[in-house]
Design a protein around this motif. Structure first.
Motif, PDB file in Angstrom:
ATOM      1  N   ALA A  71      -4.510  -5.212 -11.011  1.00 19.86           N
ATOM      2  CA  ALA A  71      -5.969  -5.306 -11.107  1.00 19.86           C
ATOM      3  C   ALA A  71      -6.636  -5.264  -9.739  1.00 19.86           C
ATOM      4  N   ALA A  72      -5.980  -5.820  -8.717  1.00 22.55           N
ATOM      5  CA  ALA A  72      -6.576  -5.890  -7.381  1.00 22.55           C
ATOM      6  C   ALA A  72      -6.542  -4.554  -6.654  1.00 22.55           C
ATOM      7  N   THR A  73      -5.697  -3.616  -7.087  1.00 25.08           N
ATOM      8  CA  THR A  73      -5.566  -2.330  -6.398  1.00 25.08           C
ATOM      9  C   THR A  73      -6.022  -1.160  -7.257  1.00 25.08           C
ATOM     10  N   GLU A  74      -6.294  -1.405  -8.532  1.00 25.05           N
ATOM     11  CA  GLU A  74      -6.671  -0.329  -9.441  1.00 25.05           C
ATOM     12  C   GLU A  74      -8.094   0.142  -9.152  1.00 25.05           C
ATOM     13  N   GLY A  75      -8.269   1.462  -9.067  1.00 30.74           N
ATOM     14  CA  GLY A  75      -9.587   2.028  -8.830  1.00 30.74           C
ATOM     15  C   GLY A  75     -10.023   1.990  -7.379  1.00 30.74           C
ATOM     16  N   ILE A  76      -9.177   1.497  -6.467  1.00 28.06           N
ATOM     17  CA  ILE A  76      -9.499   1.447  -5.044  1.00 28.06           C
ATOM     18  C   ILE A  76      -9.052   2.744  -4.387  1.00 28.06           C
ATOM     19  N   ALA A  77      -9.897   3.318  -3.526  1.00 30.21           N
ATOM     20  CA  ALA A  77      -9.562   4.569  -2.856  1.00 30.21           C
ATOM     21  C   ALA A  77      -8.285   4.432  -2.044  1.00 30.21           C
ATOM     22  N   GLU A  78      -7.544   5.546  -1.906  1.00 30.17           N
ATOM     23  CA  GLU A  78      -6.251   5.516  -1.215  1.00 30.17           C
ATOM     24  C   GLU A  78      -6.372   4.982   0.201  1.00 30.17           C
ATOM     25  N   GLU A  79      -7.449   5.365   0.899  1.00 29.19           N
ATOM     26  CA  GLU A  79      -7.595   4.930   2.290  1.00 29.19           C
ATOM     27  C   GLU A  79      -7.939   3.452   2.418  1.00 29.19           C
ATOM     28  N   GLU A  80      -8.150   2.754   1.300  1.00 25.79           N
ATOM     29  CA  GLU A  80      -8.447   1.320   1.335  1.00 25.79           C
ATOM     30  C   GLU A  80      -7.415   0.492   0.581  1.00 25.79           C
ATOM     31  N   GLN A  81      -6.263   1.110   0.256  1.00 21.00           N
ATOM     32  CA  GLN A  81      -5.231   0.383  -0.472  1.00 21.00           C
ATOM     33  C   GLN A  81      -4.630  -0.743   0.362  1.00 21.00           C
ATOM     34  N   GLY A  82      -4.475  -0.503   1.660  1.00 19.62           N
ATOM     35  CA  GLY A  82      -3.972  -1.572   2.523  1.00 19.62           C
ATOM     36  C   GLY A  82      -4.922  -2.752   2.559  1.00 19.62           C
ATOM     37  N   LEU A  83      -6.211  -2.465   2.621  1.00 23.21           N
ATOM     38  CA  LEU A  83      -7.226  -3.522   2.591  1.00 23.21           C
ATOM     39  C   LEU A  83      -7.140  -4.316   1.294  1.00 23.21           C
ATOM     40  N   ALA A  84      -7.025  -3.605   0.169  1.00 28.26           N
ATOM     41  CA  ALA A  84      -6.926  -4.287  -1.125  1.00 28.26           C
ATOM     42  C   ALA A  84      -5.681  -5.168  -1.179  1.00 28.26           C
ATOM     43  N   GLY A  85      -4.557  -4.647  -0.663  1.00 27.12           N
ATOM     44  CA  GLY A  85      -3.342  -5.455  -0.625  1.00 27.12           C
ATOM     45  C   GLY A  85      -3.476  -6.652   0.284  1.00 27.12           C
TER      46      GLY A  85
ATOM     47  N   SER B 184       0.817  -1.211   0.000  1.00 29.32           N
ATOM     48  CA  SER B 184       0.000   0.000   0.000  1.00 29.32           C
ATOM     49  C   SER B 184       0.851   1.262   0.000  1.00 29.32           C
ATOM     50  N   ILE B 185       2.071   1.185   0.503  1.00 29.78           N
ATOM     51  CA  ILE B 185       2.986   2.333   0.386  1.00 29.78           C
ATOM     52  C   ILE B 185       3.280   2.602  -1.084  1.00 29.78           C
ATOM     53  N   ILE B 186       3.473   1.535  -1.857  1.00 30.26           N
ATOM     54  CA  ILE B 186       3.729   1.699  -3.285  1.00 30.26           C
ATOM     55  C   ILE B 186       2.506   2.283  -3.990  1.00 30.26           C
ATOM     56  N   THR B 187       1.326   1.726  -3.725  1.00 31.74           N
ATOM     57  CA  THR B 187       0.132   2.148  -4.462  1.00 31.74           C
ATOM     58  C   THR B 187      -0.321   3.553  -4.075  1.00 31.74           C
ATOM     59  N   THR B 188       0.114   4.044  -2.910  1.00 30.63           N
ATOM     60  CA  THR B 188      -0.222   5.418  -2.542  1.00 30.63           C
ATOM     61  C   THR B 188       0.887   6.395  -2.899  1.00 30.63           C
ATOM     62  N   ALA B 189       2.118   5.899  -3.066  1.00 34.55           N
ATOM     63  CA  ALA B 189       3.235   6.776  -3.421  1.00 34.55           C
ATOM     64  C   ALA B 189       3.268   7.074  -4.924  1.00 34.55           C
ATOM     65  N   PHE B 190       2.767   6.130  -5.736  1.00 31.61           N
ATOM     66  CA  PHE B 190       2.767   6.307  -7.190  1.00 31.61           C
ATOM     67  C   PHE B 190       1.336   6.494  -7.674  1.00 31.61           C
ATOM     68  N   PRO B 191       1.074   7.549  -8.445  1.00 37.13           N
ATOM     69  CA  PRO B 191      -0.295   7.757  -8.950  1.00 37.13           C
ATOM     70  C   PRO B 191      -0.704   6.641  -9.901  1.00 37.13           C
ATOM     71  N   GLU B 192      -2.008   6.343  -9.921  1.00 31.43           N
ATOM     72  CA  GLU B 192      -2.518   5.280 -10.778  1.00 31.43           C
ATOM     73  C   GLU B 192      -2.180   5.575 -12.236  1.00 31.43           C
ATOM     74  N   GLY B 193      -1.627   4.591 -12.920  1.00 30.72           N
ATOM     75  CA  GLY B 193      -1.224   4.778 -14.304  1.00 30.72           C
ATOM     76  C   GLY B 193       0.075   4.048 -14.597  1.00 30.72           C
ATOM     77  N   PRO B 194       0.783   4.444 -15.667  1.00 33.11           N
ATOM     78  CA  PRO B 194       1.977   3.709 -16.091  1.00 33.11           C
ATOM     79  C   PRO B 194       3.070   3.612 -15.024  1.00 33.11           C
ATOM     80  N   ARG B 195       3.305   4.697 -14.243  1.00 35.06           N
ATOM     81  CA  ARG B 195       4.379   4.650 -13.248  1.00 35.06           C
ATOM     82  C   ARG B 195       4.041   3.662 -12.129  1.00 35.06           C
ATOM     83  N   ARG B 196       2.786   3.677 -11.675  1.00 37.82           N
ATOM     84  CA  ARG B 196       2.414   2.709 -10.646  1.00 37.82           C
ATOM     85  C   ARG B 196       2.481   1.297 -11.207  1.00 37.82           C
ATOM     86  N   ASN B 197       2.014   1.099 -12.432  1.00 33.00           N
ATOM     87  CA  ASN B 197       2.062  -0.230 -13.038  1.00 33.00           C
ATOM     88  C   ASN B 197       3.488  -0.749 -13.104  1.00 33.00           C
TER      89      ASN B 197
END
Length: 484
Positions: A407-421, A148-161
Motif C-alpha cells: 500500500a505504501a509503494t502502490e501508485g508511486i512514480a518509479e523515481e520516487e520509490q526510494g522515497l516511499a520505501g 525500491s530495487i524490488i518495486t522498480t524491477a517488478f511491474p505493479e500488480g500480482p508479481r510485485r505483490n
C-alpha cells in the motif's frame, strides 16, 4: 463514440483488432530466473537486518557482564542503532532515487559488514555503541534502496505483490529466528552475535555485485542536491527519534525530553518550508497527499509500536519474572515466525481476493485479539496457555506487514520509490521506538505506584492492545472504499 473509446485505458489494450487473436491471459504471479535471484539477495539483506537486531536483544545481559557496562549505557547499545536507522532513513530513501539504488545498496552493505565486525571486536562500551550507530546508519541507506530495487524491477500488480510479500515474510523470519539464533550464539560467546552477520553480509555482497542490475540516477532539476532539506529532515528525525527513545529511559527529565521533541517538530516545520521553496526538493510534498500512502505509514507506526511493545514486554515477563533462559525465550516466541511461511503463500491469495486494505484490517484485528488474550497472564501460566497469542501474533504480522508495504509503494512514480520505501521504514522504526518507550514508561509508572512486577507487565500490555485497535480504525477508513 466507439466502444473502445468508452472503456478505461487499460481495458482498450485487451481488445483484439480485426483478425487478431485475443491477448493471452496474464501469467501467474510466479517469480523465476534472474529476477528471483535478485529478490533472494534483497530478501537476504532484510533478513540480515532483522536477525541482527533480534540476536542482539538476547545477548545484552552477557555483553553487560563482559564489558562492565551500566544499565543506562547498555540501553544505548540498542538506542544507538535505532537513532542511526530512524534518523537517516528518509534521507537514505531519497538518496537511492537520486544517486542510484544499486550504488547505495552495495556501498552501505559494505559499511554494514565493517561496523558489525567492529562491534564484535569491541572491548569498550563506547566502541560498541559507535559501531551500532553506524550499523543503523548503513541500514537506513541500504534498506530503502533494496525495497525500491524490488518495486522498480517488478511491474505493479500480482508479481510485485508476491515479491513484496516474500520480502516481508523474510524480514519477519529474521526477527523471529534471530531470537533463537541469538540464544544459541550467546551460549558460545556474545561476539558471535556480531560475527555471524558479517559472514552472511559478506556472502550477500559477493552475490549482489554480479546480480543487481546497474541503474542510472535520475537527473535532478538544476543539477543540485537539496542540502538544506536533507539537513533539516535528518536533524528533525534524529531529534524526534532521540526524544521518543528518552521517553522510556529511567530518570530521563521530562522537560529535556519535551524540548528535544519540540526541536524535532520545529525542524520538521523548517523542512516543510524549505521543500516548498526549493527548485529541486528532496521530498516532493505532493507525494504526501496520497491517502493510501498516509494510511499505510500511520498504520506502520501503530503496527510496529504494538508488535515490538508486546515482544519486549513478553520477553521481560519470561526472563525476569519466570526465569527462562534466552534460548527458552527465543523458542517460546518462535511460533510468531509462522508469518514467514504464511506471508508468501496465504497472504497473496487474500490480497488478490479482498484487497490490501481489508487484509490489513484483518491483521490489526487479529493483533488486538492476540495481545488481548495475553492480558490476564499469570506467574503460573504454562506455554500452551501462551501459544494462541504467539500463533495469532504471527498470523497478524503476515496479514498486515506485507500489505502495508504494498500500500505504501502502490501508485508511486518509479523515481520516487526510494522515497516511499524510506517513509515506510521510517514509520516502522519510529513506531517500534515509540512502542518500546511507552510500554517501558507504563511499566515503570505502575511499579512506582506500588504495583507488583506482574501487575506492571499487565499494565504495559494494554499499550499494544490499544495501538492495534487504533490501527484497525485507520485501516477501516480504507477498507470501506471500493477496490480499483
Amino acid at each position: 463514440m466507439s466502444v473502445s473509446s468508452a472503456l478505461p485505458e487499460n481495458s482498450r489494450e485487451a481488445l483484439p483488432g480485426p483478425g487478431e487473436r485475443p491477448a493471452p491471459p496474464e501469467p501467474p504471479a510466479r517469480l523465476g530466473g534472474r529476477s528471483a535471484a535478485v529478490l533472494a539477495v534483497l530478501c537476504g539483506a532484510i533478513f540480515l537486518e532483522g536477525i541482527d537486531v533480534a540476536m542482539l536483544n538476547v545477548a545484552l545481559p552477557s555483553i553487560r557482564a563482559d564489558l562492565g557496562m551500566s544499565t543506562g549505557a547498555l540501553s544505548w547499545v540498542m538506542s544507538a542503532y535505532v537513532l542511526g536507522y530512524g534518523g537517516f532513513m528518509l534521507l537514505g530513501g531519497r538518496t537511492a532515487d537520486l544517486l542510484g539504488r544499486r550504488r547505495m545498496f552495495l556501498g552501505w552493505l559494505t559499511v554494514f559488514v565493517l561496523f558489525s565486525g567492529l562491534g564484535g571486536l569491541a572491548t569498550e562500551g563506547w566502541v560498541l555503541i559507535l559501531a551500532r550507530f553506524v550499523t543503523g546508519l548503513s541500514a537506513a541507506f541500504m534498506t530503502p534502496a533494496g525495497l525500491s530495487i524490488i518495486t522498480t524491477a517488478f511491474p505493479e500488480g500480482p508479481r510485485r505483490n508476491r515479491a513484496l510479500l516474500v520480502y516481508a515474510g523474510t524480514a519477519a523470519a529474521g526477527f523471529s529466528l534471530g531470537l533463537v539464533a541469538g540464544g544459541l550464539l550467546t551460549a558460545v560467546g556474545w561476539r558471535w552475535v556480531f560475527f555471524a552477520p558479517v559472514l552472511l553480509a559478506g556472502a550477500l555482497l559477493a552475490a549482489a555485485v554480479p546480480l543487481i542490475p546497474r541503474d542510472a540516477a535520475p537527473q535532478r532539476a538544476g543539477g543540485r542536491f537539496d542540502l538544506a532539506g536533507a539537513a533539516a529532515a535528518t536533524g528533525a528525525m534524529l531529534l524526534l527519534v532521540f526524544g521518543v527513545v528518552r521517553i522510556g529511559e529511567p530518570g530521563a527529565r521530562v522537560g529535556t525530553t519535551a524540548a528535544v521533541l519540540a526541536g524535532g517538530l520545529a525542524l520538521l516545520a523548517v523542512f516543510t518550508v524549505v521543500e516548498r521553496r526549493s527548485p529541486a526538493p528532496l521530498v516532493r510534498l505532493g507525494v504526501l497527499r496520497s491517502g493510501p500512502l498516509l494510511r499505510a505509514n500511520l498504520g506502520a507506526v501503530l503496527f510496529a509500536g504494538s508488535f515490538f511493545g508486546f515482544q519486549f514486554t513478553a520477553t521481560l515477563y519470561l526472563q525476569d519474572l519466570r526465569g527462562w533462559s534466552p534460548l527458552q525465550t527465543g523458542l517460546a516466541l518462535l511460533a510468531i515466525g509462522v508469518d514467514s511461511v504464511l506471508a508468501p503463500t496465504l497472504t497473496p491469495k487474500l490480497v488478490e481476493r479482498f484487497g490490501n486494505a481489508r487484509v490489513i484490517l484483518g491483521g490489526f484485528l487479529l493483533a488486538a485479539l492476540s495481545y488481548g488474550l495475553f492480558l490476564p497472564v499469570g506467574v503460573d501460566w504454562t506455554y500452551p496457555m501462551m501459544f494462541p497469542t504467539m500463533l495469532l501474533t504471527g498470523l497478524a504480522f503476515a496479514l498486515a506487514y506485507g500489505p502495508l508495504t504494498i500500500a505504501a509503494t502502490e501508485g508511486i512514480a518509479e523515481e520516487e520509490q526510494g522515497l516511499a520505501g524510506g517513509l515506510l521504514n521510517t514509520s516502522f522504526q519510529f513506531g517500534a521506538a515509540l512502542g518500546l518507550s511507552v510500554v517501558t514508561t507504563v511499566d515503570l509508572a505502575a511499579l512506582g505506584s506500588g504495583a507488583t512486577a506482574l501487575e506492571g507487565f499487565r499494565a504495559a500490555l494494554v499499550v499494544p492492545v490499544v495501538s492495534a485497535v487504533l490501527g484497525a480504525v485507520v485501516a477501516a477508513t480504507g477498507a470501506g472504499r471500493r477496490r480499483a
